[in-house]
Design a protein around this motif. Structure first.
Motif, mmCIF file in Angstrom:
data_model
loop_
_atom_site.group_PDB
_atom_site.id
_atom_site.type_symbol
_atom_site.label_atom_id
_atom_site.label_comp_id
_atom_site.label_asym_id
_atom_site.label_seq_id
_atom_site.Cartn_x
_atom_site.Cartn_y
_atom_site.Cartn_z
ATOM 1 N N GLU A 279 0.760 -1.021 0.132
ATOM 2 C CA GLU A 279 0.063 -0.021 -0.027
ATOM 3 C C GLU A 279 0.823 1.241 0.025
ATOM 4 O OE1 GLU A 279 -3.900 -0.396 2.159
ATOM 5 O OE2 GLU A 279 -2.298 -1.317 3.414
ATOM 6 N N LYS B 48 -5.537 10.276 2.044
ATOM 7 C CA LYS B 48 -6.787 9.932 1.086
ATOM 8 C C LYS B 48 -6.950 8.560 0.809
ATOM 9 C CE LYS B 48 -8.354 11.493 -3.336
ATOM 10 N NZ LYS B 48 -8.156 12.383 -4.813
ATOM 11 N N HIS B 49 -5.971 7.385 0.676
ATOM 12 C CA HIS B 49 -6.145 6.418 0.486
ATOM 13 C C HIS B 49 -6.748 5.719 1.728
ATOM 14 C CE1 HIS B 49 -5.197 2.023 -0.099
ATOM 15 N NE2 HIS B 49 -4.430 2.132 1.075
ATOM 16 N N TYR C 80 2.689 16.440 -6.912
ATOM 17 C CA TYR C 80 2.502 15.348 -6.026
ATOM 18 C C TYR C 80 2.500 16.412 -4.603
ATOM 19 C CZ TYR C 80 3.446 11.212 -2.891
ATOM 20 O OH TYR C 80 3.256 10.138 -1.873
ATOM 21 N N LYS D 287 2.565 1.931 -3.162
ATOM 22 C CA LYS D 287 1.594 2.412 -4.336
ATOM 23 C C LYS D 287 1.250 3.779 -4.020
ATOM 24 C CE LYS D 287 -0.616 -2.168 -5.501
ATOM 25 N NZ LYS D 287 -1.919 -2.707 -5.193
ATOM 26 N N CYS D 288 1.567 4.433 -2.870
ATOM 27 C CA CYS D 288 1.244 5.744 -2.538
ATOM 28 C C CYS D 288 2.328 6.723 -2.672
ATOM 29 C CB CYS D 288 0.547 5.910 -1.156
ATOM 30 S SG CYS D 288 -1.198 5.050 -1.104
ATOM 31 N N TRP E 171 -8.542 3.360 -3.346
ATOM 32 C CA TRP E 171 -8.181 4.432 -4.032
ATOM 33 C C TRP E 171 -6.574 4.569 -4.079
ATOM 34 C CZ3 TRP E 171 -4.814 8.520 -3.161
ATOM 35 C CH2 TRP E 171 -4.730 9.389 -4.101
ATOM 36 N N TYR E 172 -5.874 4.514 -5.140
ATOM 37 C CA TYR E 172 -4.510 4.842 -5.060
ATOM 38 C C TYR E 172 -4.174 5.902 -6.249
ATOM 39 C CZ TYR E 172 -3.526 0.373 -2.506
ATOM 40 O OH TYR E 172 -3.843 -0.412 -1.552
ATOM 41 N N PRO E 173 -3.123 6.555 -6.151
ATOM 42 C CA PRO E 173 -2.904 7.718 -7.144
ATOM 43 C C PRO E 173 -2.457 7.062 -8.351
ATOM 44 C CG PRO E 173 -1.035 7.500 -5.556
ATOM 45 C CD PRO E 173 -2.206 6.515 -5.112
ATOM 46 N N ILE F 299 -1.418 12.010 0.503
ATOM 47 C CA ILE F 299 -1.797 10.824 -0.465
ATOM 48 C C ILE F 299 -2.266 9.732 0.456
ATOM 49 C CG2 ILE F 299 -1.192 9.062 -2.151
ATOM 50 C CD1 ILE F 299 -1.661 11.749 -3.229
ATOM 51 N N TRP F 300 -1.601 9.406 1.379
ATOM 52 C CA TRP F 300 -1.973 8.392 2.375
ATOM 53 C C TRP F 300 -3.080 8.600 3.103
ATOM 54 C CZ3 TRP F 300 -0.345 3.550 2.918
ATOM 55 C CH2 TRP F 300 -0.641 2.819 3.976
ATOM 56 N N PHE G 54 3.532 12.632 0.724
ATOM 57 C CA PHE G 54 2.945 11.247 1.016
ATOM 58 C C PHE G 54 2.020 11.524 1.971
ATOM 59 C CE2 PHE G 54 2.917 7.659 3.691
ATOM 60 C CZ PHE G 54 2.986 6.528 2.513
#
Length: 281
Positions: free
Chosen positions: A242, A269-270, A260, A245-246, A276-278, A266-267, A263
């Protein structure tokens, strides 16, 4: 933000040492950007089913071997450009202070039995900051054409990324020594600024193609640092699929790197939507 350490050994090993020996610079330039060379180790010295202690030792040995390789290239660069020996040696001293600060940052996270593996990876990133610009300049002295990023990376971008990283540490409920971690990052930032200022002064003493390549290599160094900061050291050591992928991929384009948000963003949001992944396009 807690890393989920359930990944199989093979996946963990891919992040053992992000700073592979600078034997070549990627030549797949696209548009206004150039993809960075992958600095992941080939892990030729690591066998399946090793204990964590054995993996930690192998990762440390990879780090030391790479640092030795960068130093050997530095000595060749001094021979190729003896007129700038004094300036390059001074820059090395400034980088060593930066690397010491990087080491302090590396000790601010606890990854259990894989902590030594994580520390080696963070230190390898510090060596990469020295190795990337040095390699560009050395290849130039050998008469080789070098692709470079057409994007201009600025100190302001680095300052913003440091600020975002420091905020992310403060908001991470799993980090116990937040103040110590944040102060270590601020100290590292000051050492980074000193390194950049040192290169700026050296650039003023250069002329012609050497100056042009030196300045381009500084830009690549800033790009490398921006990549590291935006990933906030979360793509290092033993990590889950995980997290991988982020995190920003090493071969990301300049456009992806600039867009970007960091991190932690993005993390988060995941974590709200585990499906969901970027996408990095």
């Amino acid at each position: 933000m807690k890393k989920i350490i359930y990944v199989v050994i093979l996946m963990a090993l891919t992040s053992c040492n992000q700073n592979k020996s600078n034997k070549s610079i990627a030549d797949n330039a696209t548009g206004d950007s150039i993809m960075e060379e992958s600095y992941q180790t080939d892990n030729d010295t690591i066998e399946p089913f090793q204990t964590q202690a054995e993996i930690n030792e192998a990762c440390y040995n990879e780090y030391v071997a790479n640092e030795d390789s960068v130093e050997k290239e530095f000595q060749r660069l001094l021979k190729a450009l003896p007129q700038y020996r004094k300036e390059f040696l001074k820059e090395k001293v400034v980088w060593e202070k930066y690397q010491k600060a990087v080491h302090e940052v590396s000790k601010c996270e606890d990854h259990g039995s894989s902590t030594p593996m994580y520390v080696s990876a963070v230190l390898s990133q510090g060596t990469q900051i020295r190795g990337v610009p040095q390699h560009y300049l050395y290849l130039h002295t050998q008469g080789k054409e070098i692709p470079y990023s057409k994007t201009t990376f600025t100190p302001t971008m680095i300052a913003d990324a440091y600020s975002a990283y420091i905020v992310a540490v403060g908001e991470d409920e799993y980090i116990e020594q937040k103040t110590e971690y944040q102060e270590s990052l601020r100290k590292e930032q000051r050492c980074w600024d000193d390194l950049l200022e040192c290169r700026k002064k050296t650039s003023l003493l250069l002329t012609g193609d050497i100056k042009k390549v030196y300045d381009r290599s500084t830009n690549q160094m800033i790009r490398t640092k921006l990549y590291q900061l935006k990933n906030q050291n979360q793509d290092l050591g033993m990590i889950s699929g995980e997290v991988m992928k982020c995190a920003l991929p090493e071969d990301c384009s300049d456009k992806v790197l600039l867009e970007y948000p960091g991190f932690d963003k993005i993390w988060a949001k995941h974590c709200k939507d585990l499906d969901w992944y970027p996408t990095f396009e």
